[in-house]
Design a protein around this motif. Sequence first.
Motif, short mmCIF file in Angstrom:
data_model
loop_
_atom_site.label_atom_id
_atom_site.label_comp_id
_atom_site.label_asym_id
_atom_site.label_seq_id
_atom_site.Cartn_x
_atom_site.Cartn_y
_atom_site.Cartn_z
N GLU A 24 0.97 -0.85 -0.14
CA GLU A 24 -0.07 0.14 -0.25
C GLU A 24 1.03 1.31 0.17
OE1 GLU A 24 -4.09 1.66 2.71
OE2 GLU A 24 -2.63 0.22 2.56
N LYS A 25 1.80 1.20 0.95
CA LYS A 25 2.99 2.28 0.70
C LYS A 25 3.86 2.83 -0.75
CE LYS A 25 6.45 4.40 3.33
NZ LYS A 25 7.43 4.30 4.97
N GLU A 26 3.98 1.56 -0.48
CA GLU A 26 5.25 1.88 -1.87
C GLU A 26 4.26 1.33 -3.69
OE1 GLU A 26 8.12 2.27 -1.66
OE2 GLU A 26 8.58 2.04 0.73
N ARG A 27 3.83 0.89 -3.46
CA ARG A 27 2.84 0.39 -4.34
C ARG A 27 1.40 1.65 -4.77
NH1 ARG A 27 7.34 -1.33 -5.26
NH2 ARG A 27 7.96 -3.03 -6.47
N GLY A 28 1.03 1.61 -3.51
CA GLY A 28 -0.52 2.03 -4.15
C GLY A 28 -1.53 0.83 -4.18
N LEU A 29 -0.89 -0.20 -3.44
CA LEU A 29 -2.43 -1.32 -4.21
C LEU A 29 -2.66 -2.05 -2.32
CD1 LEU A 29 0.64 -3.23 -5.89
CD2 LEU A 29 -1.95 -1.80 -6.74
N ALA A 30 -4.09 -1.41 -2.27
CA ALA A 30 -4.50 -1.84 -1.12
C ALA A 30 -5.75 -2.98 -0.61
CB ALA A 30 -5.59 -1.03 -0.42
N PHE A 31 -5.19 -3.82 -0.35
CA PHE A 31 -6.76 -5.40 -0.04
C PHE A 31 -7.28 -5.37 0.87
CE2 PHE A 31 -2.23 -5.92 -3.13
CZ PHE A 31 -3.00 -6.06 -4.45
N GLN A 32 -8.43 -6.06 1.40
CA GLN A 32 -9.05 -6.02 2.06
C GLN A 32 -9.20 -7.47 2.34
OE1 GLN A 32 -10.77 -3.33 3.61
NE2 GLN A 32 -8.66 -2.27 1.70
N SER A 33 -8.49 -7.98 1.83
CA SER A 33 -8.39 -9.56 2.13
C SER A 33 -7.04 -10.50 1.72
CB SER A 33 -9.53 -10.27 1.48
OG SER A 33 -9.58 -10.16 1.06
N TYR A 34 -6.92 -11.30 2.12
CA TYR A 34 -5.90 -12.50 1.60
C TYR A 34 -6.51 -13.16 -0.27
CZ TYR A 34 -2.58 -16.00 0.19
OH TYR A 34 -2.32 -16.92 -0.15
N ASP A 35 -7.77 -13.32 -0.11
CA ASP A 35 -7.49 -13.83 -1.67
C ASP A 35 -7.89 -12.49 -2.00
OD1 ASP A 35 -9.02 -16.22 -0.13
OD2 ASP A 35 -11.13 -15.86 0.22
N GLU A 36 -8.19 -11.53 -2.38
CA GLU A 36 -7.56 -10.28 -2.80
C GLU A 36 -6.09 -10.42 -3.56
OE1 GLU A 36 -9.52 -6.43 -2.02
OE2 GLU A 36 -11.29 -6.87 -1.86
N LEU A 37 -5.26 -10.19 -2.35
CA LEU A 37 -4.49 -10.14 -2.52
C LEU A 37 -3.66 -11.71 -3.65
CD1 LEU A 37 -1.02 -9.35 -2.07
CD2 LEU A 37 -0.94 -10.82 -0.13
N TRP A 38 -4.37 -13.05 -2.95
CA TRP A 38 -4.04 -13.87 -4.59
C TRP A 38 -4.32 -14.01 -5.63
CZ3 TRP A 38 -7.07 -16.84 -7.05
CH2 TRP A 38 -6.14 -17.74 -8.24
N LEU A 39 -5.38 -13.12 -6.28
CA LEU A 39 -5.82 -12.85 -7.51
C LEU A 39 -4.83 -12.02 -8.18
CD1 LEU A 39 -8.16 -13.38 -9.08
CD2 LEU A 39 -9.68 -11.70 -8.48
N TRP A 40 -4.81 -10.68 -6.89
CA TRP A 40 -4.38 -9.50 -7.98
C TRP A 40 -2.25 -10.81 -7.90
CZ3 TRP A 40 1.07 -7.98 -5.02
CH2 TRP A 40 1.42 -7.20 -6.18
N SER A 41 -1.85 -11.31 -7.72
CA SER A 41 -0.71 -12.44 -7.29
C SER A 41 -0.78 -13.04 -8.56
CB SER A 41 -0.10 -12.69 -6.26
OG SER A 41 -0.76 -14.06 -6.10
N VAL A 42 -1.69 -13.72 -8.84
CA VAL A 42 -1.49 -14.20 -10.44
C VAL A 42 -2.55 -14.15 -11.44
CG1 VAL A 42 -2.04 -16.77 -9.11
CG2 VAL A 42 -4.36 -15.70 -9.27
N THR A 43 -2.81 -12.97 -11.23
CA THR A 43 -3.02 -11.91 -12.50
C THR A 43 -2.29 -10.88 -12.69
OG1 THR A 43 -5.17 -11.53 -11.51
CG2 THR A 43 -5.56 -10.31 -13.50
N ASP A 44 -1.74 -10.40 -11.90
CA ASP A 44 -0.61 -9.41 -12.41
C ASP A 44 0.68 -9.43 -11.82
OD1 ASP A 44 -1.95 -7.51 -13.09
OD2 ASP A 44 -2.52 -6.52 -11.57
N LEU A 45 1.34 -10.88 -12.22
CA LEU A 45 2.05 -12.01 -12.46
C LEU A 45 3.30 -10.87 -12.44
CD1 LEU A 45 2.40 -15.13 -14.53
CD2 LEU A 45 1.86 -14.87 -11.96
N GLU A 46 3.78 -10.51 -13.09
CA GLU A 46 5.03 -9.92 -13.95
C GLU A 46 4.59 -8.40 -12.52
OE1 GLU A 46 3.05 -9.78 -15.97
OE2 GLU A 46 4.31 -10.50 -17.38
N ASP A 47 4.02 -7.74 -12.01
CA ASP A 47 4.00 -6.65 -10.99
C ASP A 47 4.27 -7.34 -9.57
OD1 ASP A 47 4.35 -4.50 -13.07
OD2 ASP A 47 1.49 -4.49 -12.19
N PHE A 48 3.87 -8.68 -9.32
CA PHE A 48 3.20 -9.19 -7.62
C PHE A 48 5.34 -10.30 -7.83
CE2 PHE A 48 4.07 -13.87 -6.22
CZ PHE A 48 3.72 -13.52 -4.48
#
Length: 580
Positions: A24-48
Amino acid sequence: TLLWQPSTAVVERTNLNHYMKWLEKERGLAFQSYDELWLWSVTDLEDFWESIWDYFQIEASRGYTRVLTERKMPGAEWFVGAELNYARHIFRNMNDVRPAMLYRTEDEPLCEVTWRELYKKTAAMAQYLKELGVERGDRVVGYLPHIPETIVSFLACASLGAVWSSCSPDFGSPSVLDRFQQIEPKVLVAVDGYRWNAKSFDRRKAVAELQAALPTLEKTILITRVSNGSPVDGLENTVLWDKALDAFASATKLDFEQVPFNHPLWILYSSGTTGLPKPIVQGQGGILLEHLKALTFHVDLRPEDRFFWYTSTGWMMWNFLTSGLLTGSTIVVYDGSPSYPNMNALWQLAEETAMTYFGTSAAYITACMKADIGPGRHHDLTRLRAVGSTGSPLSEDGFRWIYEHVHRDLALESVSGGTDLCTPFVGGCRMLPVHVGEIQCRYLGAKVEAFNEAGESVIDQVGELVITEPMPSMPLFFWNDPDGQRYSASYFEMFPGIWRHGDWIEFNRRGACVIYGRSDSTIKRHGVRMGTSEIYQTVDKIAEITDSLVVDLEALGQESYMPLFIVCLLYTSDAADELR
């Protein structure tokens, strides 16, 4: 049934929570749950994966020009242009006052290996290997038990850019040769024997057989454990471990060869239904990032932790445990039987070492249940934050037993993955509750799904376990598979471009899952995948047996049963003894 719910304080202290705040601080990415974080990690592979590089402050002598070439399997290339060294990241923790290792055997007291001692011995071993002419890409193999010398040998190889591979000394020489002959090693580090259940087993004959059948071998370094007198008698070009390291005891600096991100780190073995065991090559950079992610975010290791997994050097959990050093944690190394002098042996070790993470197999938990022991009643296990279980599905009774007989306030993390990626891809998350019989979640960066026969992702149905996006620790290649045909056939034949792992899995709508065992005919015994071909090769050598069939029968809540059916030309007692 809910077994454990993390408190708010536990969630806030997790490494995963720290990472989410960092995002959130370094990338401006805020996630409300683990599921949201996981989905981002496998959708935006390069960024993750780029965030993993930055979060862990990966040290590279040359930076990368691109995170990922293209999303395809096989063929994905990660962090193109980067040069680094896995072992360098281990020794970033060298100045820690905590021990690097706590080590004990069946019959020897607990001892500490400091970071300074680990560094010094690794430097001496690396210098000796250099004197032998070991260079980047050369193979060094270990026929060794789970002892500190094995870890020293591996780290020395990694520092040089050499490639490590190991087998446990309880393997017979034919099984070892099926593995080592394929990779043509230059140096063998071996043990003269080992102890198990208070008995000594001399392995010098097996070492001599390895030497005779490995023509590329130039030197053997022998560690003495059981023999007296002259341990090297009858062995060719062999030097004792202490003599080899003493020659370079004054070595004070460990150089770290800078290698490409996808330079081989080690070779693991996983068997199928045909042919020799598959020599799986995994890279320095891919393992570094994957293990930092898995051990920090999912195992939740911190420098003050004491991390243990009961394993042998022939199982990928040895590699995973060793990588615990990346986090600055103290790893607990045990050499011996888990049931000697009784089934409380490892729980006694947990108390003695103030262990915070106890890793084991589902089979061991089942054995403890059958022995009717109560570890929590007889041992101080209050330091334990988590218990890990892998190797096979843990039964619902096994889940309940941990909370009833070990400790009520800990995370039980049932994990599953594979030698093929040298990591779990479904397992624990300290932010999530534990429900009976369930694996909590998919690991970050691992797009694991259940496919039906039509190749469609399904929920609340049993399907083929597949991975639909590439991961950095996937094999670079199989050794001696220049056109990649064997590699492709092993994972991508059923669903082209999709990794099919060979397990049955079912996901529910909470993202948790249950694994029901193998979906192919590969046999999996206590986490180690064996091919039926390995068993047939042994049986076929017995002249009196004309035909054979081995099957592995698995069922949740029951111990796996593996019968071998044989047709005998003529039954003899000699044939029966040889088969045993």
